[in-house]
Motif scaffolding. Structure first.
Motif, short mmCIF file in Angstrom:
data_model
loop_
_atom_site.label_atom_id
_atom_site.label_comp_id
_atom_site.label_asym_id
_atom_site.label_seq_id
_atom_site.Cartn_x
_atom_site.Cartn_y
_atom_site.Cartn_z
N ILE A 1 0.83 -1.20 0.00
CA ILE A 1 0.00 0.00 0.00
C ILE A 1 0.87 1.25 0.00
CG2 ILE A 1 -1.63 1.33 1.41
CD1 ILE A 1 -2.99 -1.26 2.13
N GLY A 2 1.98 1.21 0.73
CA GLY A 2 2.88 2.36 0.75
C GLY A 2 3.46 2.67 -0.61
N VAL A 3 3.87 1.64 -1.35
CA VAL A 3 4.43 1.85 -2.69
C VAL A 3 3.38 2.44 -3.62
CG1 VAL A 3 5.29 0.65 -4.74
CG2 VAL A 3 6.21 0.09 -2.48
N ILE A 4 2.17 1.89 -3.59
CA ILE A 4 1.10 2.41 -4.45
C ILE A 4 0.78 3.85 -4.08
CG2 ILE A 4 -1.33 2.16 -5.09
CD1 ILE A 4 -1.01 -0.84 -4.66
N SER A 5 0.70 4.13 -2.78
CA SER A 5 0.39 5.48 -2.32
C SER A 5 1.47 6.46 -2.74
CB SER A 5 0.24 5.49 -0.80
OG SER A 5 0.01 6.80 -0.32
N GLU A 6 2.73 6.05 -2.66
CA GLU A 6 3.84 6.94 -3.01
C GLU A 6 3.82 7.28 -4.50
OE1 GLU A 6 7.14 9.27 -2.19
OE2 GLU A 6 5.84 8.19 -0.79
N SER A 7 3.47 6.30 -5.33
CA SER A 7 3.48 6.52 -6.77
C SER A 7 2.19 7.16 -7.28
CB SER A 7 3.72 5.20 -7.51
OG SER A 7 2.71 4.27 -7.19
N THR A 8 1.10 7.01 -6.54
CA THR A 8 -0.18 7.62 -6.97
C THR A 8 -0.73 8.45 -5.81
OG1 THR A 8 -1.35 5.59 -6.32
CG2 THR A 8 -0.70 5.79 -8.63
N SER A 9 -1.56 7.83 -4.98
CA SER A 9 -2.11 8.48 -3.79
C SER A 9 -2.67 7.41 -2.87
CB SER A 9 -3.23 9.47 -4.16
OG SER A 9 -4.38 8.77 -4.61
N LEU A 10 -2.87 7.78 -1.63
CA LEU A 10 -3.44 6.83 -0.67
C LEU A 10 -4.87 6.48 -1.04
CD1 LEU A 10 -2.97 5.15 1.81
CD2 LEU A 10 -3.43 7.15 3.24
N ARG A 11 -5.56 7.42 -1.67
CA ARG A 11 -6.92 7.14 -2.13
C ARG A 11 -6.92 6.01 -3.15
NH1 ARG A 11 -11.52 10.25 -1.65
NH2 ARG A 11 -10.30 12.02 -0.86
N VAL A 12 -5.99 6.04 -4.08
CA VAL A 12 -5.88 4.96 -5.07
C VAL A 12 -5.46 3.66 -4.41
CG1 VAL A 12 -4.65 4.19 -7.14
CG2 VAL A 12 -5.40 6.57 -6.96
N ALA A 13 -4.59 3.76 -3.39
CA ALA A 13 -4.10 2.56 -2.71
C ALA A 13 -5.22 1.80 -2.02
CB ALA A 13 -3.02 2.93 -1.71
N LEU A 14 -6.33 2.49 -1.70
CA LEU A 14 -7.46 1.80 -1.07
C LEU A 14 -8.15 0.85 -2.02
CD1 LEU A 14 -9.20 4.44 1.24
CD2 LEU A 14 -7.72 2.54 1.86
N LEU A 15 -7.75 0.85 -3.29
CA LEU A 15 -8.27 -0.17 -4.21
C LEU A 15 -7.74 -1.55 -3.87
CD1 LEU A 15 -8.04 1.74 -7.62
CD2 LEU A 15 -10.07 1.36 -6.20
N VAL A 16 -6.66 -1.62 -3.08
CA VAL A 16 -6.13 -2.94 -2.66
C VAL A 16 -7.16 -3.69 -1.82
CG1 VAL A 16 -4.34 -4.11 -1.33
CG2 VAL A 16 -3.73 -2.23 -2.85
N PRO A 17 -7.73 -3.09 -0.74
CA PRO A 17 -8.78 -3.81 -0.02
C PRO A 17 -10.04 -4.03 -0.85
CG PRO A 17 -8.48 -1.61 0.90
CD PRO A 17 -7.33 -1.86 -0.03
N VAL A 18 -10.34 -3.14 -1.83
CA VAL A 18 -11.47 -3.41 -2.73
C VAL A 18 -11.22 -4.72 -3.47
CG1 VAL A 18 -12.69 -2.63 -4.80
CG2 VAL A 18 -12.09 -0.98 -3.03
N ALA A 19 -10.02 -4.87 -4.03
CA ALA A 19 -9.69 -6.10 -4.76
C ALA A 19 -9.71 -7.30 -3.82
CB ALA A 19 -8.32 -5.95 -5.42
N ALA A 20 -9.19 -7.13 -2.60
CA ALA A 20 -9.16 -8.25 -1.65
C ALA A 20 -10.57 -8.72 -1.32
CB ALA A 20 -8.43 -7.83 -0.38
N GLY A 21 -11.48 -7.78 -1.12
CA GLY A 21 -12.86 -8.15 -0.82
C GLY A 21 -13.51 -8.91 -1.96
N LEU A 22 -13.27 -8.47 -3.19
CA LEU A 22 -13.84 -9.17 -4.34
C LEU A 22 -13.26 -10.57 -4.49
CD1 LEU A 22 -13.93 -6.25 -6.95
CD2 LEU A 22 -15.86 -7.22 -5.66
N VAL A 23 -11.96 -10.69 -4.25
CA VAL A 23 -11.33 -12.02 -4.33
C VAL A 23 -11.93 -12.96 -3.29
CG1 VAL A 23 -9.17 -13.26 -3.91
CG2 VAL A 23 -9.15 -11.21 -5.33
N ALA A 24 -12.09 -12.45 -2.06
CA ALA A 24 -12.67 -13.29 -1.01
C ALA A 24 -14.09 -13.71 -1.37
CB ALA A 24 -12.67 -12.53 0.32
N ALA A 25 -14.88 -12.79 -1.93
CA ALA A 25 -16.26 -13.12 -2.29
C ALA A 25 -16.31 -14.17 -3.39
CB ALA A 25 -16.98 -11.84 -2.74
N VAL A 26 -15.45 -14.03 -4.39
CA VAL A 26 -15.42 -15.00 -5.49
C VAL A 26 -15.00 -16.37 -4.99
CG1 VAL A 26 -14.24 -15.61 -7.63
CG2 VAL A 26 -15.06 -13.27 -7.29
#
Length: 406
Positions: A367-392
């Motif tokens: 998350i730190g690497v993603i936030s550094e290169s884009t923003s922390l707001r974009v980095a929150l897509l990591v838990p979005v993806a994790a939730g979808l993976v868990a649901a699938v």
């Protein structure tokens, strides 16, 4: 053995006390970390390296938890491990220097990994004996214990109680509770033997056992375990985001005042606690797969709401949804892993616990690497993806569950 006859209700109380005790023991030390940092004259970077001794010790020991459980029994490992854990943290609290503190904390982390696996193994057995879901409430009880431990540590700091004395007295008290709880949590051997299918003996021939190939059984066991590992890691990822990034996000991108942003972790953990309280009745009614699938979707929804909200009230709502959604994923993964035929007792739970701890080390850097290169707001897509993976994964496991699935 207890003098009175063991019962499912009695065992349920005992295993809940084991979870409670485990939550208390370490948490009593955490509020006093600032004193330890000051006493050793450490800067932030060196203190960060100091406290990583505990999770590193846990990572080293977690893979052998299954072996310890099979040789000594889950209750012996939990009770003895809790006593030794309390002793190691008392030594850490009284340490005169950095080196003994690091050694004591690393040992404490190793013991905590063994205790964590063993108490979850016993929880699965008691759940089977009761015939109703209890794993979610057991993890909620651990959270209560962590809160009690935090209060003990905070009260000790406020009263200027010597840290070594606090940890010794508190540890001795809760070690006794753990021993008593282990006696209460006994499941008779004949009852336990009838609860689950026997698993192949690891020492048996890899090609034949009772006329059937065991290689296929083991491969199928690993195929069942791997999705559970991913689901558990997806659940702990939300906790890691709450621990390390929620307050920064709320105070930065979401624009919350400092005092309000500081409540970010509390909101996530509070929602998680509520989710675990209601998780057992929901599991009994709708099934573990359906609850896990819904939890994954709530994580994705909540993280998405937090990332897209233009102001902090909406972000708080999103974090609360994510905390509620992640509540049942780890208990569900442990419960299913403890029932996989083809794995020796404790193996599935030990492996999940080990990989979850590794996941904690990897989540924040990603998350730190993603936030550094884009923003922390974009980095929150990591838990979005994790939730979808868990649901699938939960959905696929539900569809593919057959007569021999856990």
């Amino acid at each position: 053995m207890p003098r009175s006859r063991p019962s499912p209700r009695r065992a349920r109380v005992g295993v809940a006390l084991l979870f409670l005790t485990n939550g208390v023991i370490l948490s009593a030390l955490l509020p006093r970390y600032p004193e330890i940092k000051a006493a050793f004259a450490l800067d932030d970077a060196r203190f960060g390296l100091l406290v990583v001794a505990f999770p590193l010790g846990a990572i080293v020991a977690a893979p052998v938890a299954g072996v310890a459980i099979r040789r000594l029994g889950a209750l012996v490992v939990t009770a003895l491990g809790s006593v030794l854990l309390a002793a190691s943290l008392a030594v850490a609290g009284a340490s005169p220097g950095v080196a003994p503190f690091v050694v004591a904390m690393a040992l404490g982390g190793a013991l905590d990994a063994l205790v964590d696996a063993a108490q979850n193994v016993q929880g699965v057995v008691v759940e089977q004996w009761r015939g109703r879901s209890i794993m979610n409430s057991l993890h909620a009880t651990w959270s209560i214990g962590a809160a009690i431990g935090g209060l003990i540590g905070a009260a000790g700091a406020a009263a200027s109680v010597d840290l070594g004395l606090q940890m010794a007295v508190s540890g001795a008290l809760w070690a006794v509770v753990a021993v008593v709880a282990a006696r209460l949590a006994v499941v008779p051997a004949d009852v336990k033997a009838g609860l689950a299918e026997p698993v192949p003996d690891p020492a048996a021939s890899p090609t034949t056992r009772a006329g059937a190939p065991t290689g296929g059984v083991r491969r199928r066991a690993w195929r069942l375990l791997l999705p559970l590992v991913v689901i558990a890691v997806c659940g702990t990822l939300v906790e890691d985001v709450a621990n390390n990034w929620a307050v920064l996000y709320l105070g930065g991108e979401a624009g919350a005042p400092a005092g309000v942003a500081a409540l970010g972790l509390t909101v996530v953990i509070g929602a998680q606690f509520v989710g675990r309280l209601v998780g057992d009745p929901l599991t009994d009614r709708y099934g573990r797969d359906a609850v896990a699938r819904t939890g994954g979707l709530l994580i994705a929804l909540g993280a998405g709401v937090a990332a897209l909200s233009p102001s902090y009230p909406g972000a708080f709502v999103g974090f609360a949804l994510a905390g509620f959604g992640c509540a049942t994923l780890v208990p569900a993964a442990f419960a299913a892993a403890g029932r996989i035929p083809g794995l020796a007792e404790g193996t599935g739970i030990a492996i999940i616990g080990w990989l979850m701890r590794l996941g904690f080390l990897l989540t924040s850097p990603v998350i730190g690497v993603i936030s550094e290169s884009t923003s922390l707001r974009v980095a929150l897509l990591v838990p979005v993806a994790a939730g979808l993976v868990a649901a699938v994964l939960a959905h696929r496991m539900a569809r593919g569950r057959g007569a021999h699935a856990p």
